[in-house]
Write an enzyme that holds these catalytic residues in place. Structure first.
Site, mmCIF file in Angstrom:
data_model
loop_
_atom_site.group_PDB
_atom_site.id
_atom_site.type_symbol
_atom_site.label_atom_id
_atom_site.label_comp_id
_atom_site.label_asym_id
_atom_site.label_seq_id
_atom_site.Cartn_x
_atom_site.Cartn_y
_atom_site.Cartn_z
ATOM 1 N N GLY A 137 16.482 4.801 -37.864
ATOM 2 C CA GLY A 137 16.899 3.002 -38.047
ATOM 3 C C GLY A 137 17.170 2.771 -36.526
ATOM 4 O O GLY A 137 17.541 1.422 -36.246
ATOM 5 N N ARG A 276 0.278 16.170 4.290
ATOM 6 C CA ARG A 276 -1.602 15.302 4.180
ATOM 7 C C ARG A 276 -1.979 14.107 4.835
ATOM 8 O O ARG A 276 -1.113 13.453 5.158
ATOM 9 C CB ARG A 276 -0.920 14.991 2.112
ATOM 10 C CG ARG A 276 -2.472 14.148 1.665
ATOM 11 C CD ARG A 276 -3.413 14.898 0.814
ATOM 12 N NE ARG A 276 -4.093 14.139 0.329
ATOM 13 C CZ ARG A 276 -5.166 15.163 -0.370
ATOM 14 N NH1 ARG A 276 -5.527 16.064 0.026
ATOM 15 N NH2 ARG A 276 -6.149 13.961 -0.649
ATOM 16 N N GLU A 372 22.215 9.394 -23.677
ATOM 17 C CA GLU A 372 24.002 8.666 -23.632
ATOM 18 C C GLU A 372 23.844 7.273 -23.527
ATOM 19 O O GLU A 372 24.833 6.743 -22.197
ATOM 20 C CB GLU A 372 24.892 9.543 -22.686
ATOM 21 C CG GLU A 372 24.218 10.688 -22.349
ATOM 22 C CD GLU A 372 25.017 11.838 -23.206
ATOM 23 O OE1 GLU A 372 25.976 11.744 -23.690
ATOM 24 O OE2 GLU A 372 24.511 12.725 -23.949
#
Ligand SMILES: Cc1cc2nc3c(=O)[nH]c(=O)nc-3n(C[C@H](O)[C@H](O)[C@H](O)COP(=O)(O)OP(=O)(O)OC[C@H]3O[C@@H](n4cnc5c(N)ncnc54)[C@H](O)[C@@H]3O)c2cc1C
Length: 392
Positions: A137, A276, A372
């Site tokens: 819930g 890259r 938390e």
């Protein structure tokens, strides 16, 4: 010689704390990192890796030496969480839950008998811990929990269901909260230490997730589970102060874990940007890529600023640090998520390919925005402090 970024991250740490960081990083990169992708693919819980923490003192750094632990200052403990989380969410979570939520709560609120029973076993790495708070819930409105604890001869009977419970299938100790009187809302909430291996009436079921396949989460059903009187942690109806103190410490270690993840995203994005090429240049030469890298650095260091300060405050024993722990958790968890998204962006489509680690970090970072306390809860608490309607 350290780089300018490393110097900034380490600047206000003591020599000992820097040494802890360096040692944990070396261990984590060598012993844990090479296995994480395979564990995730195979949905395997990292039991063997967790056991490697024990002899090094990384498993129970909040347990005092008199109980066999490797007690160190809170800031160093946070650095252990940061460095472990930089490579593995699950291993870092084991340390964070076991120390912040369980060991610290037992030290603060436990009886001598509870300390003698649980802390040496935690210190020896014989038991992992789980915190059973969230219910189907809802996890934010804990004062409205449905699980009940009913007084019976010699103890209590627990009934209810907890969901999203990290490490539950592997744990030897549960921190459980249940209400002794639901009418009394948060004043009915009561904390218990429960042995899941020997208590009848506990069933642990699967809780499938889109992330963290490493057999980490479970749902836990309590059906008339009997907890003897010596399982009560604190006073009947006194669970909220126990929870408050535990979560404050938990928010510190989660914030430090978020910093580890935010840092990992940077560590992956920077070399990729320098390697890259597009349009005949390294993509790291494009300003829009540089903006992402700069923002990632800024977020990580903002998170370090608030979380490291919290660590030092906890070491200085300033009493409650609710505001600071909410701030650290909020800033660090959102930094981790945004860094993960940016790191994927830097990698282009490869960011989501199985070949690269970075895509996995997006949902793992997002998960840290919930544990938390959610970002909304922390914004609410911070605003209440700022507006003067909350004092602690
Ligand atoms: C990977 C992972 C591991 C976890 N491990 C554990 C564990 O070990 N033990 C445990 O007990 N739980 C655990 N959790 C659960 C976690 O603590 C909860 O997901 C969290 O507390 C939120 O609860 P909920 O998901 O039920 O969301 P809800 O409480 O239903 O909230 C839904 C949404 O509404 C928002 N909301 C709620 N109240 C307010 C308000 N007053 N104002 C504004 N917004 C609001 C929330 O921020 C959220 O966005 C874990 C979760 C994840 C994802």
């Amino acid at each position: 010689m350290s780089t300018p970024l490393e110097r900034m991250a380490d600047f206000d740490l003591t020599e000992d704390q820097r040494a802890v960081r360096a040692a944990v990083r070396e261990f984590a990169e060598k012993e844990i990192l090479p296995h994480v992708e395979a564990h995730e693919r195979e949905a395997r819980y990292p039991t063997e890796l967790i056991q490697k923490l024990v002899p090094l003192g990384y498993f129970a750094p909040m347990v005092p030496e008199e109980y066999g632990g490797s007690f160190i200052d809170t800031m160093s403990y946070g650095l252990i969480c940061e460095e472990l989380a930089r490579v593995d969410w699950v291993v870092a979570s084991v340390v964070s839950v076991g120390n912040s939520l369980l060991a610290k709560s037992i030290l603060r609120f436990g009886s001598d008998a509870q300390k003698d029973r649980w802390l040496p076993a935690i210190a020896r790495g014989e038991i992992l811990s789980s915190a059973c708070l969230t219910e189907p819930g809802g996890g934010t409105d804990l004062g409205n929990m449905q699980s009940t604890a009913t007084r019976v001869e010699g103890g209590w009977r627990l009934n209810g269901t907890k969901v999203f419970i990290s490490h539950a299938a592997h744990a030897g100790l549960f921190f459980v909260v249940a209400s002794i009187d639901r009418e009394r809302k948060h004043k009915g909430v009561t904390a218990f230490l429960v042995d899941p291996k020997t208590t009848e009436g506990i069933q642990i079921g699967e809780f499938p997730m889109r992330t963290l396949q490493r057999d980490n989460l479970a749902e836990v059903h309590f059906q008339d589970a009997f907890v003897p009187d010596d399982g009560l942690l604190g006073e009947p109806g006194g669970g909220f102060p126990v929870l408050g103190a535990a979560l404050e410490m938990g928010r510190f270690s989660v914030a430090m874990r978020c910093i580890g993840q935010a840092q990992r995203c940077l560590d992956l994005a920077i070399p990729y940007a320098m390697e890259r090429e597009a349009f005949g240049k390294k993509i790291g030469e494009f300003q829009m890529i540089q903006k992402m890298i700069a923002d990632m650095v800024a977020r990580t260091e903002q998170a370090r600023a608030v979380a490291y300060r919290l660590g030092r405050m906890l070491d200085a024993d300033v009493g409650r640090a609710s505001l600071e722990s909410s701030l650290a958790k909020l800033v660090a968890s959102e930094a981790a998520t945004q860094n993960a998204l940016d790191a994927v962006q830097v990698h282009g489509g490869y960011g989501l390919s199985a070949e690269y680690e970075v895509g996995r970090l997006v949902l793992e970072a997002k998960a840290l925005e919930f544990g938390e306390g959610t970002s909304e809860l922390h914004r609410k608490l911070i605003a209440e402090f700022a507006l003067g309607v909350r004092k602690q």
